[in-house]
Motif scaffolding. Structure first.
Motif, PDB file in Angstrom:
ATOM      1  N   GLY A 172      42.118  31.129  49.929  1.00 40.82           N
ATOM      2  CA  GLY A 172      41.630  32.388  50.762  1.00 40.82           C
ATOM      3  C   GLY A 172      40.862  32.134  51.947  1.00 40.82           C
ATOM      4  O   GLY A 172      40.608  30.780  52.252  1.00 40.82           O
ATOM      5  N   GLY A 173      40.321  33.062  52.538  1.00 39.10           N
ATOM      6  CA  GLY A 173      39.610  32.961  53.719  1.00 39.10           C
ATOM      7  C   GLY A 173      38.220  32.104  53.469  1.00 39.10           C
ATOM      8  O   GLY A 173      37.912  31.250  54.569  1.00 39.10           O
TER       9      GLY A 173
ATOM     10  N   THR B  48      40.091  30.601  45.467  1.00 36.78           N
ATOM     11  CA  THR B  48      39.179  31.452  45.917  1.00 36.78           C
ATOM     12  C   THR B  48      37.766  30.959  45.856  1.00 36.78           C
ATOM     13  O   THR B  48      37.578  29.908  45.699  1.00 36.78           O
ATOM     14  CB  THR B  48      39.361  32.815  45.396  1.00 36.78           C
ATOM     15  N   ASP B  49      36.721  31.891  45.901  1.00 42.52           N
ATOM     16  CA  ASP B  49      35.487  31.658  45.829  1.00 42.52           C
ATOM     17  C   ASP B  49      34.670  32.059  44.622  1.00 42.52           C
ATOM     18  O   ASP B  49      33.612  32.093  44.610  1.00 42.52           O
ATOM     19  CB  ASP B  49      34.705  32.067  47.192  1.00 42.52           C
ATOM     20  N   VAL B  50      35.430  32.452  43.673  1.00 42.60           N
ATOM     21  CA  VAL B  50      34.743  32.670  42.219  1.00 42.60           C
ATOM     22  C   VAL B  50      35.529  31.832  41.182  1.00 42.60           C
ATOM     23  O   VAL B  50      36.938  31.219  41.414  1.00 42.60           O
ATOM     24  CB  VAL B  50      34.882  34.041  41.964  1.00 42.60           C
TER      25      VAL B  50
ATOM     26  N   ALA C 186      39.857  45.264  41.939  1.00 45.27           N
ATOM     27  CA  ALA C 186      39.279  44.000  41.891  1.00 45.27           C
ATOM     28  C   ALA C 186      40.092  42.962  42.785  1.00 45.27           C
ATOM     29  O   ALA C 186      40.914  42.508  42.929  1.00 45.27           O
ATOM     30  CB  ALA C 186      39.499  43.269  40.475  1.00 45.27           C
ATOM     31  N   LYS C 187      38.997  42.798  44.164  1.00 48.69           N
ATOM     32  CA  LYS C 187      39.547  42.234  45.249  1.00 48.69           C
ATOM     33  C   LYS C 187      39.933  40.548  44.990  1.00 48.69           C
ATOM     34  O   LYS C 187      40.861  40.318  45.773  1.00 48.69           O
ATOM     35  CB  LYS C 187      38.237  42.275  46.041  1.00 48.69           C
ATOM     36  N   VAL C 188      39.633  40.187  43.735  1.00 53.84           N
ATOM     37  CA  VAL C 188      40.192  38.861  43.379  1.00 53.84           C
ATOM     38  C   VAL C 188      41.621  38.589  43.625  1.00 53.84           C
ATOM     39  O   VAL C 188      41.901  37.639  44.126  1.00 53.84           O
ATOM     40  CB  VAL C 188      39.404  38.487  42.242  1.00 53.84           C
TER      41      VAL C 188
ATOM     42  N   GLY D 140      37.448  32.365  38.839  1.00 52.68           N
ATOM     43  CA  GLY D 140      38.505  32.944  38.341  1.00 52.68           C
ATOM     44  C   GLY D 140      38.431  34.321  38.189  1.00 52.68           C
ATOM     45  O   GLY D 140      37.622  35.083  38.884  1.00 52.68           O
ATOM     46  N   ILE D 141      39.130  34.994  37.262  1.00 52.26           N
ATOM     47  CA  ILE D 141      39.312  36.356  37.122  1.00 52.26           C
ATOM     48  C   ILE D 141      38.240  36.780  36.316  1.00 52.26           C
ATOM     49  O   ILE D 141      38.092  36.290  35.253  1.00 52.26           O
ATOM     50  CB  ILE D 141      40.690  37.074  36.712  1.00 52.26           C
ATOM     51  N   MET D 142      37.201  37.588  36.479  1.00 48.42           N
ATOM     52  CA  MET D 142      35.987  37.730  35.575  1.00 48.42           C
ATOM     53  C   MET D 142      35.922  39.221  35.038  1.00 48.42           C
ATOM     54  O   MET D 142      36.679  40.096  35.203  1.00 48.42           O
ATOM     55  CB  MET D 142      34.805  37.555  36.475  1.00 48.42           C
TER      56      MET D 142
ATOM     57  N   LYS E 286      47.588  28.629  47.122  1.00 50.81           N
ATOM     58  CA  LYS E 286      47.122  29.644  48.275  1.00 50.81           C
ATOM     59  C   LYS E 286      45.701  29.499  48.123  1.00 50.81           C
ATOM     60  O   LYS E 286      45.008  29.249  47.347  1.00 50.81           O
ATOM     61  CB  LYS E 286      47.599  30.956  47.776  1.00 50.81           C
TER      62      LYS E 286
ATOM     63  N   ALA F  55      34.099  41.603  35.238  1.00 52.80           N
ATOM     64  CA  ALA F  55      33.659  42.492  36.116  1.00 52.80           C
ATOM     65  C   ALA F  55      33.500  41.469  37.692  1.00 52.80           C
ATOM     66  O   ALA F  55      33.298  40.449  37.515  1.00 52.80           O
ATOM     67  CB  ALA F  55      32.501  43.228  36.073  1.00 52.80           C
ATOM     68  N   ASP F  56      33.395  42.513  38.840  1.00 57.96           N
ATOM     69  CA  ASP F  56      33.000  41.797  39.664  1.00 57.96           C
ATOM     70  C   ASP F  56      31.556  41.091  39.814  1.00 57.96           C
ATOM     71  O   ASP F  56      30.730  41.770  39.657  1.00 57.96           O
ATOM     72  CB  ASP F  56      33.014  42.858  41.076  1.00 57.96           C
ATOM     73  N   PRO F  57      31.417  39.896  40.017  1.00 56.46           N
ATOM     74  CA  PRO F  57      30.133  39.258  39.756  1.00 56.46           C
ATOM     75  C   PRO F  57      29.195  39.652  40.640  1.00 56.46           C
ATOM     76  O   PRO F  57      27.702  39.387  40.405  1.00 56.46           O
ATOM     77  CB  PRO F  57      30.415  37.658  39.997  1.00 56.46           C
ATOM     78  N   ARG F  58      29.501  40.277  41.961  1.00 56.54           N
ATOM     79  CA  ARG F  58      28.596  40.937  42.776  1.00 56.54           C
ATOM     80  C   ARG F  58      27.806  42.166  42.340  1.00 56.54           C
ATOM     81  O   ARG F  58      26.880  42.406  42.709  1.00 56.54           O
ATOM     82  CB  ARG F  58      29.226  41.095  44.055  1.00 56.54           C
TER      83      ARG F  58
END
Ligand code: ADP
Ligand code: ASP
Ligand code: MG
Length: 468
Positions: free
Chosen positions: A10-11, A232-234, A267-269, A236-238, A8, A240-243
């Protein structure tokens, strides 16, 4: 089970011609080794654009509608220009215009009605995924692979909850066997639209924002795929949100339950419902970065090996509201009032994110999404109309200045002092804790804090749990 790989994107992973090329090349690389089915999101920001145009249609704002559709076409035409050889461009342009033509037709219907029927909105916003599926599939063909773009409305059968539909897996399996299996058997790579589906009688639906992850999981489950890779654009699952937390670290492995709890807590990931169709068959999922495909990413598995105790990740939700109710005196059954309020929310389709109650005053508060606030207060007011009118229950209080922080980890069970340390870390930052809720699984500790302290609290808890 077979050796099928579901992938899959993502955008952002299909957000431009360059990204579509990268996605197509990743598909090609794996397709050389085993059968692959791809599921794609719309190009980044396209779903928002489509929703905007629908709003403008309702308001009969012709200039804004035209501007939006022009942007929609330009973005895809531009991608075609870079993505495909000159010989194919005209044909694909025409196919794009056919799809955007559908969008124009739906939008002008909305304009005429001065209203956006939910079913029409779902058909309209699936256009983003139809366009990206077309382009990715055309790119695969241009590099010599057999591929076909597939509209998931022909595969994923759902209930009729427009905007947030749920799949009917038995019916979906039958359709997937009829539509996708023959393609795979012939060595054709299906590129399936994420996000959308249709009811058994053919009415278009969508699976909720961010729902392409869920689509991919449904497709992987009904085709008995060996694995699902979510690009996706990170990395993996982290933790915390890296942002929000610059020091957040990648988790090599995480359980289905932990990943699901994280997703539900914001967690939007991953789309919250992604893992449900995969659990029964234990289909492993990888979350990977399409911008750095050489990195391993996160593997989501049924259970972890030893030595992974304690908290594993912190997440947060900013757009939430706390709805509180308090019986006027202890003679009124607080539990009974709470049960009816919760039942009313459930009937109104409002998801309860957290719940906290006080046994002495019998007051309780319910945490919901801000977007559900109107529906929620209306549902509770109707269900408790008599109690409110006669003063047995104090009026509903709403606090929108709150945020939810959640700490997740299967191994938290054994760590008795952990909750205390988390609360202390938040208080040290002078952030007010408003409510605490712990699920019976002890997998998640949810804390409602003042909204303006949310990010600070996330960083403090991340550090306190040694996640950095
Ligand atoms: P896609 O378009 O590929 O579906 P999303 O934007 O939906 O991607 O999800 C990826 C984003 O999720 C990341 O850019 C990141 O900011 C955010 N995110 C939130 N929490 C986490 C987390 N715990 N780990 C990784 N990413 C997270
Ligand atoms: N395009 C849809 C959205 O933006 C679905 C997805 O990207 O997962 O919500
Ligand atoms: Mg997403």
């Amino acid at each position: 089970m077979n050796n099928l790989l579901a992938m899959k994107f993502g955008g952002t992973s299909v957000g431009s011609a360059a990204r579509m090329k990268a996605a197509g090349d990743l598909i090609a690389l794996e397709a050389a080794k085993r059968p692959v089915v791809a599921v794609v999101s719309a190009m980044s920001k396209i779903t928002d654009l489509l929703l905007d145009v629908a709003k403008h249609a309702e308001a009969d704002d012709q200039t804004a509608i035209d501007g939006g559709i022009e942007l929609l076409e330009a973005r895809h035409f531009e991608a075609v220009q870079e993505l495909l050889p000159a010989t194919e461009r005209l044909r694909v342009h025409e196919q794009i215009e056919e799809i955007t033509g559908d969008f124009r037709r739906i939008v002008s219907g909305m304009q005429m009605l001065g209203y956006r029927p939910p079913r029409a909105v779902d058909e309209a916003i699936a256009v983003g995924e139809r366009l990206s599926a077309l382009l990715v599939s055309e790119y695969l063909k241009s590099i010599g692979l057999a591929s076909e773009a597939v509209n998931a409305s022909e595969v994923i059968v759902t209930d009729a909850v427009f905007g947030n539909a749920s799949p009917m897996l038995r019916e979906t399996r039958e359709k997937a066997e009829a539509k996708l299996r023959p393609l795979l058997d012939r060595g054709v790579i299906p590129v399936v639209t994420g996000f959308n589906g249709a009811t058994a009688d053919g009415r278009p639906t969508t699976l909720g924002r961010g729902g392409s992850d869920f689509s991919a999981a449904i497709v992987a489950a009904v085709l008995d795929a060996a694995e699902l890779w979510i690009w996706t654009d990170v990395d993996g699952i982290m933790t915390a949100d890296p942002r929000l937390v610059p020091g957040a670290k990648i988790l090599d492995e995480i359980t289905y339950s932990e990943a699901a709890e994280l997703a539900y807590a914001g967690a939007k990931v991953l789309h919250p419902r992604t893992l449900a169709p995969l659990v029964e068959k234990k289909i492993p999922v990888w979350s990977k970065n399409s911008f750095a495909p050489e990195k391993p990413g996160t593997r989501i598995v049924p259970a972890l090996g030893a030595g992974n105790g304690g908290a594993r990740a912190v997440t947060s939700m900013a757009n939430v509201a706390l709805v509180s109710l308090e019986p006027a005196n202890t003679g009124v059954g607080g539990v009974h009032v709470m049960a009816r309020a919760i039942d009313a929310l459930d009937s109104a389709g409002v998801e309860l994110l957290a719940l906290s109650s006080s046994s002495y005053r019998q007051s309780f508060c319910l945490l919901i999404r801000k977007e559900d606030l109107e529906a929620a207060t209306q549902a509770i007011e109707t269900a408790l109309a008599l109690e409110l009118a006669h003063g047995y229950v104090h009026g509903i209080e709403v606090d929108q200045n709150v945020g939810l922080l959640a700490v997740v980890g299967e191994g938290m069970r054994g760590f008795s002092g952990l909750a205390g340390r988390i609360f202390t870390a938040i208080s040290r930052e002078k952030v007010n804790i408003i409510a605490i809720a712990q699920g019976s699984s002890e997998l998640t500790i949810s804390i409602v804090v003042r909204r303006d302290g949310l990010e600070k609290a996330v960083r403090a808890v991340h550090a306190e749990c040694h996640l950095a």
